[in-house]
Design a protein around this motif. Structure first.
Motif, short mmCIF file in Angstrom:
data_model
loop_
_atom_site.label_atom_id
_atom_site.label_comp_id
_atom_site.label_asym_id
_atom_site.label_seq_id
_atom_site.Cartn_x
_atom_site.Cartn_y
_atom_site.Cartn_z
N SER A 9 -34.19 -13.44 2.56
CA SER A 9 -33.51 -14.69 2.90
C SER A 9 -33.03 -15.43 1.64
O SER A 9 -32.35 -16.45 1.76
N GLN A 14 -30.09 -12.01 0.44
CA GLN A 14 -29.13 -12.03 1.55
C GLN A 14 -27.92 -11.15 1.25
O GLN A 14 -27.38 -10.49 2.15
N THR A 34 -36.51 -18.22 7.48
CA THR A 34 -35.49 -17.57 8.29
C THR A 34 -34.17 -17.56 7.52
O THR A 34 -33.82 -18.56 6.89
N PRO A 35 -33.45 -16.45 7.52
CA PRO A 35 -32.16 -16.41 6.80
C PRO A 35 -31.19 -17.46 7.34
O PRO A 35 -31.17 -17.76 8.54
N HIS A 37 -28.09 -17.02 7.32
CA HIS A 37 -27.07 -16.22 8.00
C HIS A 37 -27.73 -14.93 8.48
O HIS A 37 -28.16 -14.12 7.67
N LEU A 38 -27.83 -14.76 9.79
CA LEU A 38 -28.46 -13.58 10.36
C LEU A 38 -27.44 -12.45 10.45
O LEU A 38 -26.40 -12.58 11.12
N GLU A 43 -33.48 -6.58 11.32
CA GLU A 43 -34.74 -7.10 11.88
C GLU A 43 -35.36 -8.09 10.90
O GLU A 43 -35.48 -7.79 9.70
N PHE A 44 -35.75 -9.25 11.40
CA PHE A 44 -36.39 -10.26 10.55
C PHE A 44 -37.84 -10.46 10.98
O PHE A 44 -38.13 -10.64 12.16
#
Length: 342
Positions: A9, A14, A34-35, A37-38, A43-44
């Protein structure tokens, strides 16, 4: 082969995750945040590299590890956090990767622990640089120990390669890593007090590509410096003035004065504000020992080819100005909403 990226992240993370996903690789991210930008199909897993259970779970079915997680700044309220995250976190990752039989392990280090040998002249090849015995502060001590652990694992037969970015810049640095924070500071300062030292700026996307090349092509137990252009800070400030179109008064200060001022800022941050200072004594000491790092080894052995830095510098400054304007608009909106509510 599934790739695990710790610290995915973060700023470099990223871009690395995006580069891996663009190649069609199966990617898993382990991070405490949490990133912003997903990336689709990535998979996170929310978790810390200090949690052996979370690390072991994230390592399931993984063939390659990119270990980027760490504390990148040079000030924390508790200085032991640097050792815990940067060194102990690396030890935890290495132990889990060995247990799982991971095929390749990339440890992301930092140029801040590399210094010119006393008897060397000019540009120094990265293979000739070793972590200094006496580091300038808690951050560099933790990173030097982490790299030692990685190289010890390689010496014992585990397939570890070290990638060493210099000072990455580029878009989407939401957390403001030290290089971006420095650029934003000078962008907004009409009077620029600066210590003129060598900086090696590199596009963050080139760093991401270089880390992939290092994992795939690098020799086990070797370090590869992933840099761009080495230039003096006064030249960077000229670029900042030209690109921003704003007038600045740049004043070079002696190293001893800069270190003394930064020591005072450290004291105030440690004992009064408990907030990050605008400069640290460790940062000044690193600057005073900075050298012109060679990327020839990465270029020759990995095929690493960084782009010219000026277009990236322009893009970074534009991003920082836009982000600042958006933050200001957001603050105005919040105040307006607050006024309306009352």
């Amino acid at each position: 082969m599934r790739a695990l990226v710790t610290g995915g992240s973060g700023f470099i993370g990223q871009h690395l995750v995006s580069a891996l996903a663009a190649r069609g690789e199966t990617v898993r991210v382990l991070d405490v945040r949490t990133p912003t930008h997903l990336v689709p199909d990535v998979e996170f897993i929310e978790g810390s590299v200090l949690d052996p259970v979370a690390v072991d779970s994230a390592m399931t079915g993984v063939g390659a590890v990119y270990h980027l997680a760490g504390l990148p700044g040079m000030w924390m309220p508790d200085k032991e956090d640097f050792h815990r995250v940067n060194c102990v976190g690396t030890e935890t990752m290495l132990a889990a990767a060995k247990k799982r039989g991971v095929a390749r392990f990339l440890h992301c280090s930092t140029e801040s622990i590399l210094f010119r040998a006393k008897d060397s002249q000019g540009v120094v090849a990265d293979e000739d640089l070793q972590p200094a015995q006496m580091m300038p502060g808690a951050y560099t001590r933790s990173k030097a120990l982490a790299e030692e652990r990685a190289l010890e694992a390689a010496a014992s037969g585990f397939p570890v390669v070290v990638g060493t970015p210099t000072m990455p810049i580029g878009p989407h640095d939401h957390g403001l890593t030290p290089p971006s924070a420095m650029l934003r500071h000078f962008l907004n300062s009409r009077i620029q007090l600066y210590l003129d030292f060598i900086v090696n700026l590199v596009d963050v996307r080139d760093v991401a590509s270089g880390l992939i090349l290092a994992l795939e092509r690098g020799r086990v137990g070797h370090r590869y410096v992933l840099g761009g252009e080495s230039i003096r800070l006064r030249r960077v400030l000229r670029h900042v003035a030209e690109i921003s179109g704003r007038r600045h008064l740049a004043i070079s200060v002696p190293g001893r004065f800069a270190e003394l001022a930064a020591t005072m800022l450290d004291f105030v941050a440690d004992n009064i504000t408990r907030r990050p200072p605008t400069g640290t004594a460790e940062g000044v000491r690193i600057a005073l020992r900075a050298t012109d790092l060679s990327i020839d080894k990465a270029r020759c052995e990995l095929g690493y080819l960084p782009r010219p830095i000026e277009p990236t510098l322009r893009e970074t400054l534009a991003y920082l100005r836009n982000a600042e304007n958006n933050d200001a608009m957001f603050d105005v909106g919040k105040r307006a909403l607050g006024t309306a509510a009352h």
